[in-house]
Motif scaffolding. Structure first.
Motif: not given
Length: 545
Positions: A268-287, A289-295
């Motif tokens: 991303i840093s090598e790209k011409p200046p523009g509009s980027y944003w990065v989002e991250v989500s972390v979930v686990e599938v346990y038994n 069921d899906i659990f949101d680990l960043l809530a």
């Protein structure tokens, strides 16, 4: 008396004369003996000198003959050495020529190998095949710790190595059963890593997929294998026992997830200046069921919240209310991942002391904002392009405006652009999946709640295999909803992403059955043809305004 005295004197004189004559006679006798001895000695000496002279002459002649012989041998040896030196020089020249030829052939071979691999990758992309890499971990100390439930036959050969990397594309497995002849089985994959190959080498083959991420393709990297085969180490790196997070001290030991984050932000840093944003989500599938680990709760403390996965009207899988945190660099990304890992469910087994009891899915979403005149679409994407053209404007997430610095070049405010200019957004997604390990209950020795966890893990992995089988056979119905794991990964597995499966196997004899199952899964996955992966809307570089 005088007469007698005179007679005695004469007698004495005569006696003295007689003694004198005797002494002279003895002297004469001794002189003749010495003369005789001298003559004899002289004669003998002459004879000895004569024989010694003849011997010396013989010795001199023999020495001269031997000297000539040795000189001839030395000359012959010198000539032979000269010939050998000439031959050696010729051989050295030939060896140098052969070495150069071998180097040229090796370079040509490497180039052809790279071309063949590039063509194979192109063919894989055209067919939509799943890339499968296989990593064989080294024998570890806990391999020698034999569990109480392992049979005697398996105990005898617990430290025997049976899985090898025959070359960088072939796995060789030595299969042996009592009463049967040993059989060598081979498995072909896009890349095979031996126990000696480092994390750097593994990531070097993964990195090109991250370039595709910014080129407009979704990417999914998934680690598959039995418990204790090295999946989490490959995906994250060495773990810290106190909080189960991964260590970032030694960069050479970092796994795919932290390296992928660093590489994405570098690209991303090598790209011409523009509009980027990065989002991250972390979930686990346990038994299942899906659990949101960043809530977060009302106090801002992170805790796992149960979520559900649904299918949207467009046929895509989605997790409503899933927490997406915006990050501006790899450090922020890794901080959030570590927070999520502290909530991940783990449980010790006889096979692995820190066995992951859930499937971990880390999703990194890159959103690109581009102006309408810098946006190109393919003919197949025309309808979606028309839908996007209806968007008069779009803005960055409120969270980003509130929490992030306005000086970020990748998250610049849309107000910097022309307010009347139409904006479009492109979202590409990188899913990094650390699957829980398949287990044999007899080997792991789990009971109670852990046994229930094992049942859910094995069923979800079986559902994943069923989905791949249905896609390979081109069935009309693919059972994505048989498991929350397959439902969550529906877009990636179903052909909306470039998918790489990293098989992790143990070389130990006692895990032969589990390793063969993993290799069989990888072989079936390679045969899946999903059709060409569709490219998202890609911004066309233009001159900066």
């Amino acid at each position: 008396l005088k007469q007698y005295q005179g007679l005695a004197g004469r007698s004495t004189h005569e006696v003295l004369q007689l003694y004198s004559a005797r002494g002279q006679q003895q002297k004469l006798q001794r002189s003749s003996v010495v003369t005789q001895l001298h003559g004899a000695v002289k004669k003998r000496l002459k004879q000895d000198l004569k024989s010694l002279r003849s011997f010396a002459l013989e010795l001199s002649k023999d020495f001269q003959r031997q000297s000539k012989t040795y000189l001839y041998q030395v000359l012959t040896a010198v000539q032979g050495i000269q010939l050998q030196n000439e031959a050696m020089q010729m051989f050295q020249i030939k060896a140098f020529d052969l070495e150069q030829s071998l180097q040229e052939v090796t370079e040509r071979y490497e180039k052809e190998k790279q071309k063949r691999r590039a063509l194979h990758n192109s063919l894989v992309e055209l067919r939509g095949n799943i890339r499968v890499h296989c990593r064989i971990r080294p024998l570890l100390p806990f391999d020698s710790a034999v569990g109480h439930s392992i049979s005697q036959d398996r105990q005898r050969s617990f430290s025997e190595k049976v899985a090898y990397a025959a070359d960088d594309e072939t796995v060789l497995v030595k299969c042996s059963r009592p009463g049967h002849a040993p059989i060598n089985k081979t498995f072909q994959f896009e890349r095979v890593y031996s126990a000696l190959e480092s994390q750097d080498t593994v990531f070097a083959d993964v990195a090109p997929l991250l370039t595709s991420l910014l080129d407009g393709y979704n990417v999914c990297i998934m680690a598959y294998g039995q418990t204790g085969s090295g999946k989490t180490y490959t995906m994250l790196g060495p773990q810290l026992e106190e909080n189960f997070a991964f260590s970032t001290e030694d960069e050479s030991e970092l796994g795919i997830i932290p390296r992928a984050a660093q590489e994405v932000f570098r690209l991303i840093s090598e790209k011409p200046p523009g509009s980027y944003w990065v989002e991250v989500s972390v979930v686990e599938v346990y038994n299942n069921d899906i659990f949101d680990l960043l809530a977060k709760d009302s106090c801002g403390k992170v805790f796992g919240v149960k979520r559900d996965v649904v299918t949207t009207r467009e046929g895509k899988s989605d997790v409503p209310l899933l927490t997406h945190e915006t990050v501006e660099n790899a450090s922020e990304f890794l901080h959030l991942v570590k927070k999520g890992l502290q909530l991940r469910v783990r449980h010790p087994t006889l096979v692995h002391a820190h066995s992951s009891r859930s499937h971990l899915v880390v999703t990194l979403t890159i959103t690109t904002i581009v102006s309408g005149d810098n946006f190109a679409t393919s003919w197949e994407d025309e309808q979606t392009s028309q839908r996007l053209n209806k968007e008069v404007s779009c803005t960055f997430p409120q969270k980003m405006r509130d929490n992030k610095s306005t000086s970020s070049s990748r998250a610049s405010s849309p107000t910097q652009l022309d307010a009347t200019e139409k904006l479009k957004q492109v979202k590409t997604r990188l899913q990094l999946v650390d699957l829980a390990g398949s287990e044999c209950v007899g080997m792991s020795g789990v009971t109670g709640a852990a046994l229930r966890e094992t049942s859910f893990i094995n069923r979800s992995l079986s559902a994943l295999a069923d989905v791949l089988g249905a896609i390979a056979e081109q069935r009309s119905h693919v059972p994505y909803r048989n498991s929350k794991l397959t439902h969550l990964l529906q877009d990636s597995v179903g052909g909306d992403a470039k998918l790489l499966v990293m098989l992790c196997i143990s070389p130990d004899q006692k895990y032969l059955t589990e390793s063969m199952q993993s290799l069989g899964f990888g072989t079936r996955a390679r045969q899946v043809q999903r059709g060409q992966v569709k490219k998202k809307y890609v911004p066309v570089p233009s001159k900066a305004k």
